[in-house]
Write a protein that holds these residues in place. Structure first.
Motif, PDB file in Angstrom:
ATOM      1  N   SER A   1       0.821  -1.208   0.000  1.00  0.00           N
ATOM      2  CA  SER A   1       0.000   0.000   0.000  1.00  0.00           C
ATOM      3  C   SER A   1       0.855   1.259   0.000  1.00  0.00           C
ATOM      4  O   SER A   1       0.593   2.212  -0.745  1.00  0.00           O
ATOM      5  CB  SER A   1      -0.937  -0.005   1.208  1.00  0.00           C
ATOM      6  OG  SER A   1      -1.803   1.101   1.161  1.00  0.00           O
TER       7      SER A   1
ATOM      8  N   THR B   1       2.360   1.662  -3.382  1.00  0.00           N
ATOM      9  CA  THR B   1       1.353   2.136  -4.333  1.00  0.00           C
ATOM     10  C   THR B   1       1.189   3.650  -4.219  1.00  0.00           C
ATOM     11  O   THR B   1       1.138   4.354  -5.231  1.00  0.00           O
ATOM     12  CB  THR B   1       0.005   1.431  -4.079  1.00  0.00           C
ATOM     13  OG1 THR B   1       0.196   0.027  -4.176  1.00  0.00           O
ATOM     14  CG2 THR B   1      -1.030   1.861  -5.091  1.00  0.00           C
ATOM     15  N   PHE B   2       1.098   4.157  -2.994  1.00  0.00           N
ATOM     16  CA  PHE B   2       1.014   5.612  -2.799  1.00  0.00           C
ATOM     17  C   PHE B   2       2.256   6.303  -3.355  1.00  0.00           C
ATOM     18  O   PHE B   2       2.169   7.325  -4.016  1.00  0.00           O
ATOM     19  CB  PHE B   2       0.884   5.964  -1.317  1.00  0.00           C
ATOM     20  CG  PHE B   2      -0.515   5.906  -0.787  1.00  0.00           C
ATOM     21  CD1 PHE B   2      -1.510   6.736  -1.287  1.00  0.00           C
ATOM     22  CD2 PHE B   2      -0.844   5.027   0.224  1.00  0.00           C
ATOM     23  CE1 PHE B   2      -2.798   6.683  -0.796  1.00  0.00           C
ATOM     24  CE2 PHE B   2      -2.131   4.977   0.726  1.00  0.00           C
ATOM     25  CZ  PHE B   2      -3.114   5.807   0.212  1.00  0.00           C
TER      26      PHE B   2
ATOM     27  N   LYS C   1      -1.820   7.031  -5.741  1.00  0.00           N
ATOM     28  CA  LYS C   1      -3.204   6.566  -5.673  1.00  0.00           C
ATOM     29  C   LYS C   1      -3.319   5.525  -4.576  1.00  0.00           C
ATOM     30  O   LYS C   1      -2.371   4.814  -4.281  1.00  0.00           O
ATOM     31  CB  LYS C   1      -3.634   5.936  -7.005  1.00  0.00           C
ATOM     32  CG  LYS C   1      -3.715   6.921  -8.147  1.00  0.00           C
ATOM     33  CD  LYS C   1      -4.191   6.219  -9.394  1.00  0.00           C
ATOM     34  CE  LYS C   1      -4.248   7.191 -10.551  1.00  0.00           C
ATOM     35  NZ  LYS C   1      -4.679   6.543 -11.782  1.00  0.00           N
ATOM     36  N   PRO C   2      -4.502   5.401  -3.985  1.00  0.00           N
ATOM     37  CA  PRO C   2      -4.691   4.369  -2.963  1.00  0.00           C
ATOM     38  C   PRO C   2      -4.852   2.984  -3.586  1.00  0.00           C
ATOM     39  O   PRO C   2      -5.226   2.851  -4.749  1.00  0.00           O
ATOM     40  CB  PRO C   2      -5.978   4.797  -2.251  1.00  0.00           C
ATOM     41  CG  PRO C   2      -6.718   5.585  -3.280  1.00  0.00           C
ATOM     42  CD  PRO C   2      -5.678   6.256  -4.132  1.00  0.00           C
ATOM     43  N   LEU C   3      -4.581   1.971  -2.785  1.00  0.00           N
ATOM     44  CA  LEU C   3      -4.727   0.585  -3.204  1.00  0.00           C
ATOM     45  C   LEU C   3      -6.206   0.219  -3.175  1.00  0.00           C
ATOM     46  O   LEU C   3      -6.886   0.450  -2.180  1.00  0.00           O
ATOM     47  CB  LEU C   3      -3.942  -0.310  -2.237  1.00  0.00           C
ATOM     48  CG  LEU C   3      -3.819  -1.781  -2.559  1.00  0.00           C
ATOM     49  CD1 LEU C   3      -3.014  -1.960  -3.833  1.00  0.00           C
ATOM     50  CD2 LEU C   3      -3.133  -2.494  -1.416  1.00  0.00           C
TER      51      LEU C   3
ATOM     52  N   SER D   1     -10.768  -3.319   0.150  1.00  0.00           N
ATOM     53  CA  SER D   1      -9.333  -3.033   0.171  1.00  0.00           C
ATOM     54  C   SER D   1      -9.075  -1.537   0.094  1.00  0.00           C
ATOM     55  O   SER D   1      -8.168  -1.014   0.746  1.00  0.00           O
ATOM     56  CB  SER D   1      -8.602  -3.771  -0.964  1.00  0.00           C
ATOM     57  OG  SER D   1      -9.103  -3.391  -2.224  1.00  0.00           O
ATOM     58  N   GLY D   2      -9.885  -0.831  -0.683  1.00  0.00           N
ATOM     59  CA  GLY D   2      -9.712   0.615  -0.779  1.00  0.00           C
ATOM     60  C   GLY D   2      -9.957   1.315   0.548  1.00  0.00           C
ATOM     61  O   GLY D   2      -9.176   2.161   0.980  1.00  0.00           O
TER      62      GLY D   2
ATOM     63  N   SER E   1      -6.202   1.159   2.359  1.00  0.00           N
ATOM     64  CA  SER E   1      -5.709   2.495   2.037  1.00  0.00           C
ATOM     65  C   SER E   1      -6.380   3.583   2.865  1.00  0.00           C
ATOM     66  O   SER E   1      -5.711   4.461   3.406  1.00  0.00           O
ATOM     67  CB  SER E   1      -5.910   2.782   0.548  1.00  0.00           C
ATOM     68  OG  SER E   1      -5.173   1.870  -0.228  1.00  0.00           O
TER      69      SER E   1
ATOM     70  N   GLN F   1      -4.760   6.018   5.905  1.00  0.00           N
ATOM     71  CA  GLN F   1      -4.780   7.480   5.836  1.00  0.00           C
ATOM     72  C   GLN F   1      -5.598   8.090   6.979  1.00  0.00           C
ATOM     73  O   GLN F   1      -5.769   9.294   7.036  1.00  0.00           O
ATOM     74  CB  GLN F   1      -5.391   7.924   4.499  1.00  0.00           C
ATOM     75  CG  GLN F   1      -4.577   7.516   3.300  1.00  0.00           C
ATOM     76  CD  GLN F   1      -5.296   7.908   2.028  1.00  0.00           C
ATOM     77  OE1 GLN F   1      -5.346   9.076   1.687  1.00  0.00           O
ATOM     78  NE2 GLN F   1      -5.860   6.931   1.335  1.00  0.00           N
TER      79      GLN F   1
ATOM     80  N   SER G   1     -13.601   5.957   5.822  1.00  0.00           N
ATOM     81  CA  SER G   1     -13.118   4.592   5.609  1.00  0.00           C
ATOM     82  C   SER G   1     -13.255   3.751   6.879  1.00  0.00           C
ATOM     83  O   SER G   1     -13.581   2.565   6.804  1.00  0.00           O
ATOM     84  CB  SER G   1     -11.666   4.607   5.138  1.00  0.00           C
ATOM     85  OG  SER G   1     -11.601   5.096   3.823  1.00  0.00           O
TER      86      SER G   1
END
Length: 168
Positions: free
Chosen positions: A21, A24-25, A30-32, A134-135, A139, A143, A148
């Motif tokens: 993750s 990816t950032f 971008k978020p996973l 997962s998002g 991610s 954050q 979320s």
């Protein structure tokens, strides 16, 4: 990476997902997550039927139907799950799992129909919630997104409720 029972150690896997993750950032800003991948793949299928109509949809004005890293991540999840189950000695190819058969019988059409309807409901819910498990769960939680964390609590509550209704 295996535990004594054959399954992968969940703490190691969780740490690796955290590293993925963060990477990816770092590399894509971008978020996973994969729910956008399924929407993009649906758009690609829409192109086969009517490109003009698909392009006219508001969602595809911003998220052009194309194969991007999220689509490859979705395929990677399936391939990775296969290799994880295989290497952990837990791969069992069956259309009807024993728990399902014990509660609902051995009807293949029923099992496949419920799996399909469940997938459609999950995809709709992911788009409605603005992201998938997962998002939001990986991610968004990393954050410290309040939305979320609320979504994550709802995922657990909803999953627990459905499991209780289906399996008692």
């Amino acid at each position: 990476m295996n535990t004594a029972g054959g399954a992968w150690n969940p703490y190691v896997v969780g740490a690796l997902i955290g590293v993925l993750s963060m990477a990816t950032f770092y590399f894509s800003s971008k978020p996973l997550g994969v729910s956008t991948a399924f929407a993009r793949m649906a758009g690609l299928l829409g192109y086969l039927v009517s490109r003009e109509h698909t392009d006219s949809l508001a969602f595809y004005q911003d998220k052009t139907p194309k194969i991007e890293w999220e689509v490859m991540l979705a395929f990677g999840i399936v391939i990775g799950a296969f290799f994880a189950a295989l290497s952990g000695g837990e791969f069992h190819a069956s259309v009807i799992p024993p728990l399902w058969e014990a509660h609902f019988g051995n009807s293949v059409p029923l099992r496949l129909s419920v799996a399909f309807v469940g997938g459609v409901i999950m995809a709709f819910g992911a788009r409605l919630a603005g992201g998938c498990t997962s998002g939001h769960g990986i991610s968004g939680a990393l954050q410290l997104s309040v939305g979320s964390w609320i979504a994550l609590a709802c995922f657990f509550a909803g999953g627990s409720l459905v499991a209780q209704v289906m399996y008692g």
